[in-house]
Design an enzyme around this catalytic site. Structure first.
Site, PDB file in Angstrom:
ATOM      1  CE  LYS B 179      -3.987   1.783   2.684  1.00 33.05           C
ATOM      2  NZ  LYS B 179      -4.765   1.578   3.929  1.00 33.05           N
ATOM      3  CB  SER B 256      -7.763   3.395   2.718  1.00 30.90           C
ATOM      4  OG  SER B 256      -6.981   2.893   3.779  1.00 30.90           O
ATOM      5  CB  SER B 280      -8.111   0.679   5.792  1.00 23.31           C
ATOM      6  OG  SER B 280      -8.772   1.929   5.738  1.00 23.31           O
TER       7      SER B 280
END
Lengths: 562, 562
Positions: B179, B256, B280
């Site tokens: 990420k 996310s 997330s």
């Protein structure tokens, strides 16, 4: 357990499925989030997800319900297991839990499976034969099945009679196995007994039924074995052995049309030409998974046929498909008005004569028939146990008396050569006096009146074709006698009434076939055949359908058939 | 509707099936002639025919229950639909009607389907990956998924860091999508915002979590997109676009950790290295059908990570298989005692926060987990609606206050570049005063005490990972807000408690995945992972299992979870 309206809802569902009526299907699946539908790959939960799936999929292939099992769980809940067949030989099963909310039945859980056709076998060109019939690993050309094959006869320089050259009749291409009771020009009749054969003349003409099938274009595959003098329902023969049952390995075929039935079940012939006095077409049809028709007494000529009991003897045919049965029977039968069936009746008394397993299988076959034809099923109490026993005794008395009269000369000389069980039946006929016989004939006349009254055109009686599935070849005498006793009490009804009776091979006990028998009033043979292809009318009175078996496991309740 | 003893019987059945304990299976199928068992090809009627079949067939292949749907029909009748997966990727469904007679549950109707594995995809060599993961038709190499791929970096002359040469660590061969919040040596951190990227320095060292995965032998597939500054659960990004969800075409991935999840779901990476502040990891795991672990707060180093709200920020991983999840999490986590799970608790209040469909799917996944692990499920009322709302408000208050404190400098300069919804969350943080924040922290301290008390080692809390399945990409703002509100009230529980939380992708809403979330006490990460592979002990207290959803369609009753 009464489940009012359930089968109507099942019928609506089936109709909606076949016509891809998505809105109707959506109504018949319970609304709400807990409804479940599974197929092999996916389980969907919730009415709306199921509806979305349904709206997107192509219509389901056309199919035919063959067995529908209904089990009531509680007044508002029932299980319906529907087995179906597709035109291509594929099969399907759907298990549905139906629940009733505010009077309306809807599916709350469904599970659907389909199976493609088994290894394809080349179609034979026979009407309705998709080529998926079981293939016997060793085609039964042996003497348990055939007394004379077409090849044998040709090799002997006495070829079997042939259809008209270039025939395009409705049976063109169909191979007939002729029971060894019918005259075949150029051959002797053997009647299942070597002594009979030895004394038999060479026939100069074929029996009328044989000629009728030839005229319709059929060819003769051979002359096939029968139980001795047709006086047995077992399919065994002490002289020629027991033919194999391709539909039930290790089991008897039933008789007395044993060899022809084995040949058709194995796919080495297409039509069995037989006789039915006390069940000799219906029982092998039931045991071998074949369609079989016993015709109305007197409707088809018995010329050229070795008889057994002339008050009951009839000509019959067996096939693997309903289409060919209709074609073969059509070649034999006289013209008849065809009446649409509007009512099927069942007698709890008759249903209970069958083993529990058989009763359930026959109910499932009948439920499927009702759903696919739209004909309501009603329970009737026209028969009593005592009355049925009286009919059976009368049937047996007259049959034995007539059989003795027919064959006393042969039995007197050759009785020692007979199977002891067959010999005993003839001897029982010898002991019947004229008063007994007259009394029995009076009872049969009453039975016929009752049955003709019960079965006006348009009404059909449904019952098990046999009380058991095919017995094991090594079944002991007690088992054989018990099965024969139950089966004869079922088969004697059509015998007593001179009724046409059709055995439909859609029942299953374990993996063994068992037949649903449909009997109609005399002369209604063609109407009976038409029922097999009947579809629900525009105003089918499905609402009067009622489940036959709605008993929770384990113990069937006495009111199961109510 | 209480169905005492039902799940115990289902558990006995499953155990007997797997061990091919034919006598036990025979007992668990109702005796009597009306019991029905269907598979695709054959329907058998009657206990004894079913028993004969079972005695002759080979043992069934080993399988894992993934969803078990329970529907009570009446006090003595219930439907159980069990979905299973085989080691080879094949699937199965069994629908059973269970009925209780004299206190004993037995199957009265069963229907079984199996489906072989889908088109085989070459296995990747990753632990537990049989190669049957969905293949995305167009491998997502585009900028909605990746900011920098390994190929991009190599082409730019700044190859991504590699594992030790010749590594045979537990993650050897596994490709990691990182990420874009984690430092990767030689690259900038983008944080989902081009202005952030433009000002970011080139990192001289990788984040601790990246190094830990490399040390275990993993390779880096690339740096994948995140929702802007990780302050969203949607998986959308106004700058880089919305990555595709291979498990739910046309739907968002959730965020996310959006890009890494999309890459793993598509099979172009094997491990997603992400973060979870308010869901997330758990939300994209739920939406994309992945296994996902949010680790205990503070258990895994956040060095080298762009934070959002330090009281809640955690490192997490997502994978397609539980085996690889365990290996990846194992490389990140400290040593922990592994405690066998002996109790799973559910809160009706939490379950009801999910959509009806999601609640049922999660219950089915949980029922399957309970059956395959032998861990009983109990309902607890430790939470109240008002108390949960207070926790949620406190969580949101502290999260927003900390996010503002963390990023106020960036937002002050670049606020105009932010997605307006993200910007609004930062601005809400700006308005929180210190008294509000202190009050919220006090509530959270209380929440933590409650949760730690509820979840001693060996006890796990089960709840939905998200309140809905993945939303459509074109969902309107109201729909997005409603889903976010429901989901945050679920995810904030682990946030408030600092709990590890594992999302298991065994729920299905229609064809969409949805996760079952399992949370444990702080530091119980490895115990949670061990639960996935747990099997029933010799004295599994299955008798205390109780069905979660036993409501008859259509209307779920309030006591459904009782």
């Amino acid at each position: 357990m009464p489940l009012p309206g359930l089968l109507e809802a099942v019928g609506r569902y089936e109709h909606a499925l076949i016509t891809n009526d998505v809105p109707e299907l959506d109504v018949l699946f319970a609304s709400g989030s807990t409804t479940i539908r599974s197929d092999g790959g996916t389980t969907l939960v919730g009415h709306d997800h199921i509806a979305t799936f349904r709206a997107q999929r192509p219509p389901v292939p056309r199919r035919t319900l063959v067995r529908v099992h209904v089990r009531g769980l509680a007044p508002e809940h029932a299980v319906v297991v529907a087995e179906s067949e597709r035109a291509d030989g594929g099969t399907g099963v759907q298990t549905q839990v139906w629940s009733r909310t505010e009077g309306a039945w809807a599916v709350t859980t469904a599970h659907v499976s389909t199976v493609p056709p088994a290894v394809p076998v080349p179609a034979t060109g026979i009407p309705g034969d998709t080529g998926t019939h079981p293939e016997h690993p060793e085609p039964p050309t042996d003497r348990t099945v055939w007394r004379v094959t077409a090849e044998d006869a040709a090799a002997d320089g006495t070829p079997l009679p042939a259809p008209p050259a270039g025939s395009t009749g409705p049976l063109a291409g169909a191979r007939v196995a002729v029971k060894d009771l019918f005259a075949v020009a150029g051959q002797r009749v053997g009647a299942g007994n070597p002594a009979w054969l030895a004394q038999a003349p060479v026939e100069t003409a074929s029996a009328a039924a044989v000629d009728a099938l030839l005229a319709a274009g059929a060819t003769l595959a051979g002359i096939a074995q029968t139980d001795e003098l047709a006086f047995s329902l077992a399919g065994t023969n002490v002289h020629y052995g027991t033919p194999p049952n391709p539909a039930a390995p290790g089991r008897i075929t039933g008789g007395s049309t044993s060899g022809p039935s084995a040949a058709v079940a194995a796919g080495v012939a297409d039509v069995a030409l037989g006789t039915d006095t006390g069940g000799s077409v219906r029982v092998p049809a039931s045991y071998c998974g074949l369609f079989g028709l016993r015709t109305t007494h007197g409707a088809v000529s018995r010329d050229g046929l070795v008889g057994l009991a002339s008050s009951f003897d009839t000509v019959g045919v067996l096939t693997r498909t309903p289409e060919l049965l209709t074609a073969a029977a059509g070649a034999l039968l006289p013209a008849q008005d065809v009446v649409r069936t509007t009512r099927i009746v069942v007698s709890p008394l008759l249903m209970d004569l069958a083993d529990d397993d058989v009763r359930l299988a026959v109910e499932a076959a009948l439920c499927a028939l009702a759903l696919r034809t739209g004909v309501p099923v009603e329970t009737v109490d026209a028969l009593t146990a005592a009355g049925l026993e009286e009919w059976f005794e009368a049937f047996r008395t007259v049959q034995q008396a007539e059989a003795w009269a027919e064959h006393r000369a042969f039995v007197a000389v050759h009785g020692e050569s007979l199977d002891p069980a067959v010999a005993a039946r003839f001897r029982a006929g010898e002991r019947i006096d004229s008063a007994q016989e007259a009394g029995a004939r009076a009872v049969l006349a009453g039975a016929r009146t009752t049955l003709v009254g019960l079965l006006p055109p348009g009404t059909v009686l449904a019952l098990p074709s046999s009380s058991t599935p095919a017995l094991r070849r090594d079944a002991d005498a007690a088992e054989v006698d018990a099965a024969r006793a139950g089966t004869l009490r079922l088969t004697c009804v059509a015998g007593a009434g001179g009724l046409p009776a059709l055995s439909v091979p859609t029942g299953r006990v374990g993996t063994l076939p068992v037949g649903l028998c449909l009997a109609a009033g005399p002369g209604q043979d063609r109407s009976l055949l038409a029922l097999l292809g009947q579809t629900p009318g525009p105003a089918a009175p499905l609402s009067s359908l009622s489940p036959l078996s709605s008993v929770p496991a384990p113990a069937p309740a006495p009111e199961a058939l109510a």
